[in-house]
Design a protein around this motif. Structure first.
Motif, short mmCIF file in Angstrom:
data_model
loop_
_atom_site.label_atom_id
_atom_site.label_comp_id
_atom_site.label_asym_id
_atom_site.label_seq_id
_atom_site.Cartn_x
_atom_site.Cartn_y
_atom_site.Cartn_z
N ILE A 17 0.84 -1.20 0.00
CA ILE A 17 0.00 0.00 0.00
C ILE A 17 0.88 1.25 0.00
N THR A 18 1.91 1.25 0.82
CA THR A 18 2.82 2.40 0.88
C THR A 18 3.51 2.61 -0.45
N LYS A 21 1.16 4.24 -2.91
CA LYS A 21 0.97 5.67 -2.61
C LYS A 21 2.21 6.49 -2.97
N ARG A 24 2.44 6.73 -6.78
CA ARG A 24 1.38 7.61 -7.28
C ARG A 24 1.77 9.06 -7.06
N THR A 25 2.28 9.37 -5.87
CA THR A 25 2.71 10.73 -5.53
C THR A 25 3.87 11.14 -6.42
N SER A 30 -3.37 11.17 -9.13
CA SER A 30 -4.41 11.10 -8.09
C SER A 30 -5.07 9.72 -8.10
N GLN A 31 -5.84 9.45 -7.07
CA GLN A 31 -6.62 8.20 -7.05
C GLN A 31 -7.61 8.21 -8.20
N SER A 46 -9.78 3.40 -3.59
CA SER A 46 -9.55 3.53 -2.15
C SER A 46 -9.85 2.23 -1.43
N LEU A 49 -7.15 -0.35 -2.17
CA LEU A 49 -5.89 -0.07 -1.48
C LEU A 49 -6.02 -0.28 0.02
#
Length: 94
Positions: A17-18, A21, A24-25, A30-31, A46, A49
């Motif tokens: 999950i980390t 994220k 993605r960042t 974005s989600q 969401s 994840l």
């Protein structure tokens, strides 16, 4: 091939999950953007994840490709131990 775990399932899930994220960042995604790529709503992204065990193989593959995820983290999430992963990656050209 057996799949002994080097990390607990919870640790592997958190690392996955980390990683999603962080990537993605890094990609300024974005989600909502990821949802469009996967063909699902941001709310579903969401949810997946939060509980990545519900990911289908196809969606997992698309996430891996889109975000260029670290294979070690993904394979640990799937239940393989580091020794098995390193051995498989070292022989990937065979």
């Amino acid at each position: 091939m057996s799949r002994p775990r080097s990390n607990s399932p919870i640790e592997s899930r958190k690392a996955f999950i980390t990683e999603v994220k962080v990537r993605r960042t890094y990609l300024n995604m974005s989600q909502n953007d990821l949802g469009k790529i996967l063909g699902i709503s941001p709310a579903r992204v969401s949810g997946l994840l939060s509980n990545p065990d519900e990911l289908t193989v196809g969606r997992l593959r698309k996430i891996i490709q889109t975000l260029s995820l670290d294979p070690m983290i993904v394979l640990e999430f799937l239940g393989y131990d580091q020794k098995t992963i390193k051995s498989a990656l070292n022989h990937s050209g065979d």
